[in-house]
Design an enzyme around this catalytic site. Structure first.
Site, PDB file in Angstrom:
ATOM      1  N   ASP A 207       7.569   4.641   2.236  1.00 23.73           N
ATOM      2  CA  ASP A 207       7.342   3.221   2.462  1.00 23.73           C
ATOM      3  C   ASP A 207       7.865   2.370   1.293  1.00 23.73           C
ATOM      4  O   ASP A 207       7.119   1.596   0.704  1.00 23.73           O
ATOM      5  CB  ASP A 207       5.826   3.025   2.662  1.00 23.73           C
ATOM      6  CG  ASP A 207       5.445   1.587   2.932  1.00 23.73           C
ATOM      7  OD1 ASP A 207       6.197   0.900   3.627  1.00 23.73           O
ATOM      8  OD2 ASP A 207       4.382   1.163   2.424  1.00 23.73           O
ATOM      9  N   TYR A 504      -7.095   4.770   3.713  1.00 23.30           N
ATOM     10  CA  TYR A 504      -6.964   3.339   4.019  1.00 23.30           C
ATOM     11  C   TYR A 504      -7.968   2.942   5.089  1.00 23.30           C
ATOM     12  O   TYR A 504      -7.602   2.445   6.151  1.00 23.30           O
ATOM     13  CB  TYR A 504      -5.522   3.035   4.450  1.00 23.30           C
ATOM     14  CG  TYR A 504      -4.578   3.041   3.268  1.00 23.30           C
ATOM     15  CD1 TYR A 504      -4.380   1.886   2.516  1.00 23.30           C
ATOM     16  CD2 TYR A 504      -3.927   4.200   2.880  1.00 23.30           C
ATOM     17  CE1 TYR A 504      -3.546   1.885   1.411  1.00 23.30           C
ATOM     18  CE2 TYR A 504      -3.092   4.214   1.774  1.00 23.30           C
ATOM     19  CZ  TYR A 504      -2.905   3.053   1.044  1.00 23.30           C
ATOM     20  OH  TYR A 504      -2.079   3.052  -0.053  1.00 23.30           O
ATOM     21  N   GLU A 540      -5.144   6.432  -3.804  1.00 19.13           N
ATOM     22  CA  GLU A 540      -4.667   5.185  -3.183  1.00 19.13           C
ATOM     23  C   GLU A 540      -5.776   4.609  -2.332  1.00 19.13           C
ATOM     24  O   GLU A 540      -6.491   5.363  -1.656  1.00 19.13           O
ATOM     25  CB  GLU A 540      -3.462   5.428  -2.253  1.00 19.13           C
ATOM     26  CG  GLU A 540      -2.145   5.651  -2.932  1.00 19.13           C
ATOM     27  CD  GLU A 540      -0.970   5.808  -1.945  1.00 19.13           C
ATOM     28  OE1 GLU A 540      -1.031   5.254  -0.826  1.00 19.13           O
ATOM     29  OE2 GLU A 540      -0.009   6.500  -2.319  1.00 19.13           O
TER      30      GLU A 540
HETATM   31  C1  GCB Z   1       0.490   5.355   1.600  1.00 19.87           C
HETATM   32  C2  GCB Z   1       1.690   5.749   0.836  1.00 19.87           C
HETATM   33  C3  GCB Z   1       2.365   4.567   0.175  1.00 19.87           C
HETATM   34  C4  GCB Z   1       2.392   3.381   1.139  1.00 19.87           C
HETATM   35  C5  GCB Z   1       0.962   2.998   1.447  1.00 19.87           C
HETATM   36  C6  GCB Z   1       0.871   1.845   2.449  1.00 19.87           C
HETATM   37  O1  GCB Z   1      -0.333   6.170   1.947  1.00 19.87           O
HETATM   38  O2  GCB Z   1       1.442   6.761  -0.101  1.00 19.87           O
HETATM   39  O3  GCB Z   1       3.661   4.951  -0.208  1.00 19.87           O
HETATM   40  O4  GCB Z   1       3.091   2.301   0.645  1.00 19.87           O
HETATM   41  O5  GCB Z   1       0.291   4.088   2.003  1.00 19.87           O
HETATM   42  O6  GCB Z   1       0.756   0.705   2.042  1.00 19.87           O
HETATM   43  O7  GCB Z   1       0.945   2.119   3.636  1.00 19.87           O
END
Ligand code: GCB
Length: 652
Positions: A207, A504, A540
């Protein structure tokens, strides 16, 4: 990975580490000036041409490297370092896939071309992705991989003729395949009712925008023909005595003497030694501490190495000074220890990314980023998703910002990308990365990949082998990879020292339902810990926010939603950090460019700073949190209770 002929650079490198088998040739010391070494930077404007021919091979067919580039067609002025994509007004160049050609003519100092006791080296900090280099039309080397330096001894070429100038030509191809790192695929679109003949696009599973070009410094430097090729330093503590183990590799002669001195920050000699290998002892050593963990963080000694050799042309000396931080790193089943004290990663994930220059190295941007990190009270970042410029790590050493150093193993999701060909390349990339970054005290852990499809069957063997190799190359640091695979399905997790998980919640699912975050996050941590009893990092988490968009009650993409989502995570992180969670890294430090897609509004907007480094509301929230966390542990001398497990005490 070096490929093809490397000119006079043909000496087989010795083993880099005691138990690590390295196939790499030679060391990769950062080029520093010294009494015996000069450097000439080649930053500035280069001549440039993208090969738009159908097969992208016109440059090779017409041998553009044989004569100045301007003689084979029109050229553009291209700044170096910079990505080529965003500096122009040409949309086709922005999304170009294939070979681009860079060229620079330079005048060399007379001594470099006349003194046969001088070795002249051409060093390229990074060229994304595959590079071929010619000097005065002669092929000198090839390199695969866009984020690590490579170099060639070009002395013979510049010292053999009457010329005091030299012409450097670099052809760079940004095409990614299932076996490159990161991987990608070229998709040919063949429906003639929709696409012109030969139409293709580059697909990637990561991404961020696949910026390309000469992203870091290109330079020439000199050494004597007998020279210090590599230095490896590891450190340890015995009571209050700092132990600095060093190993020095010399090339060019078998008859030499090596002397080393370790100087403190005042320039006072603290220890001296002789021989290519040894241990220096520093009584009452100042340790290298992370930012806000000690009243004097990031203490750096200087290791001065002096080589003297007898050669056919008489006595020769070479000098090199390496900054050294004395510190230890260890992992227990629930803690990450630096100098024996529990360390909590309060940090960010970054990208090398900015307006216009793309991934091009830029000092003002770098200094701004470090000022923002310190303003935040952050003490760590991950080099998501590739190794950053060496100058970045140097500032981390200097400011006490701890680094999880990540390889370009991002987007490994196709079965093909777990093949032996891919694995072999990944092993070599780890060798290059460790060779370059091994001496940075700020680097405390290697990350081998980001979100690979670690549930696929071959992933178990892939990560077992990769992790074993990394540990053999560097037994002094823990190893991880960053996962988003379910804890029960992950075949690589058994081999890591620290579990790093991305999630997320309430962003990529349960849209708008922040009320489910606490339950889902707590479950995530508990499941993983029950399965592995290893320290965990939330590597993350985050939400997109468009600066200036406000909605209360919060709606997705507003600054309030980003802030609210982070706050929900923080409730659980505050509970679990009392147990086994050893860090939190926000996604992302700043907004960054991605491929175009309906879910990306001019890039990824999960930055807590904009791409221009202005704070969103979430930045103030994190700042408050990080300073509070820092104050809780500041200068704290708490006892370490847990037993060291796994690979035991990691000391650097
Ligand atoms: C993730 C990735 C990262 C993306 C992020 C997103 O899991 O590791 O490279 O930019 O999510 O914002 O979707």
């Amino acid at each position: 990975m070096l490929r093809g002929s490397a000119g006079a650079w043909a000496v087989l490198g010795p083993l880099l580490w005691g138990c690590g088998l390295s196939l790499l040739q030679g060391g990769m010391l950062y080029p520093r000036e010294s009494r015996s070494r000069e450097r000439k930077e080649l930053d500035g404007l280069w001549s440039f041409r993208a090969d738009f021919s159908d097969n992208r091979r016109q440059g090779f067919e017409q041998q553009w490297y044989r004569a100045p580039l301007r003689e084979s067609g029109p050229t553009l002025d291209m700044p170096v370092p910079s990505s080529f994509n965003d500096v122009g007004q040409d949309g086709q160049l922005r999304s170009f896939v294939g070979w681009v050609w860079y060229e620079r003519e330079i005048t060399l100092p007379q001594r470099w071309t006349e003194d046969l006791g001088t070795r002249v080296v051409l060093r390229i900090g990074s060229a994304h992705y595959y590079a071929i280099v010619w000097v005065n039309g002669v092929h000198v080397l090839e390199h695969e991989g866009g984020h690590l330096p490579f170099e060639a001894d070009i002395s013979k070429l510049v010292q053999s003729g009457p010329l005091s100038s030299c012409r450097i030509t670099i052809a760079i191809n940004n095409t990614l395949s299932p076996h490159t790192l990161p991987p990608g695929t070229i998709l040919y679109k063949t429906d003639p009712s929709m696409y012109p003949k030969g139409y293709f696009v580059q697909n990637t599973k990561f991404d961020f925008f696949n910026y390309a070009g000469l992203h870091r410094a290109v330079l020439l430097y000199t050494t004597p023909t007998t020279y210090i090729d590599d230095i490896t330093v590891t450190t340890d503590m015995d009571q209050d005595i700092g132990l600095v183990n060093y190993q020095i590799i010399v090339q060019g002669s078998d008859h030499f003497q090596v002397d080393v001195s370790l100087l403190d920050e005042e320039g006072k000699v603290m220890a001296e030694g002789a021989g290519a290998e040894g241990q220096l002892q520093v009584p009452s050593a100042h340790l290298w501490w992370p930012y806000l963990m000690h009243e004097h963080p990031a203490y750096l000694y200087s290791l001065e190495v002096k080589l003297t050799a007898q050669t056919a042309v008489g006595p020769v000396s070479d000098f090199y000074t390496l900054p050294v931080g004395i510190r230890t790193v260890a992992v227990t089943e629930s803690q990450f220890l630096i100098n024996g004290k529990p360390f909590y990663f309060r940090g960010v994930n970054k990208h090398e990314d900015a307006d216009i220059r793309g991934k091009g190295f830029d000092w003002p941007l770098l200094v701004k980023d470090f000022n923002l990190l310190r303003w935040l009270g952050a003490n760590a970042f991950r080099t998501s998703h590739y190794p950053y410029a060496e100058e970045v790590l140097q500032l981390c050493d200097r400011y006490g910002i701890v680094v999880i150093d990540e390889s370009p193993g991002v987007g490994i999701v196709l079965a093909e990308s777990f093949s032996n060909v891919s694995l072999q390349h990944h092993l070599e990339v780890m060798e290059e990365m460790i060779r370059r970054d091994k001496n940075h005290p700020a680097v405390v852990m290697w990350s081998l990949a980001n979100e690979p499809a670690s549930f696929l069957k071959p992933a178990g063997y892939y990560f077992k082998t990769l992790i074993a190799h990394t540990k053999a190359l560097d037994p002094s640091r823990p190893v991880t990879f960053v996962t988003n695979t379910n804890y029960e399905a992950d075949l690589g997790a058994p081999y890591v020292d620290v579990i790093c998980v991305n999630s997320y919640y309430s962003w990529y699912h349960d849209y708008g339902h922040m009320e489910v975050i606490q339950l889902q996050l707590a479950t995530q941590f508990e499941n993983w810990y029950k399965a592995y009893q290893k320290p965990m990092i939330q590597s993350e988490y985050g939400a997109d926010a468009i600066e200036g968009f406000h909605e209360d009650p919060p709606l997705m993409f507003s600054e309030e939603y980003q802030k609210g989502l982070l706050q929900q995570y923080h409730v659980v992180l505050d509970q679990k950090r009392q147990e086994y969670v050893v860090g939190e890294l926000i996604w992302n430090f700043a907004d960054f460019m991605t491929n175009q897609s309906p879910v990306r509004m001019i890039g990824n907007r999960k930055g807590i700073f904009t791409r221009q480094r202005q704070p969103k509301s979430a930045a103030f929230l994190l700042r408050e949190r990080y300073w509070k966390l820092a104050n809780e542990t500041r200068y704290q001398r708490s006892a370490v209770t847990s037993q060291c497990v796994g690979s035991g005490l990691f000391t650097v």
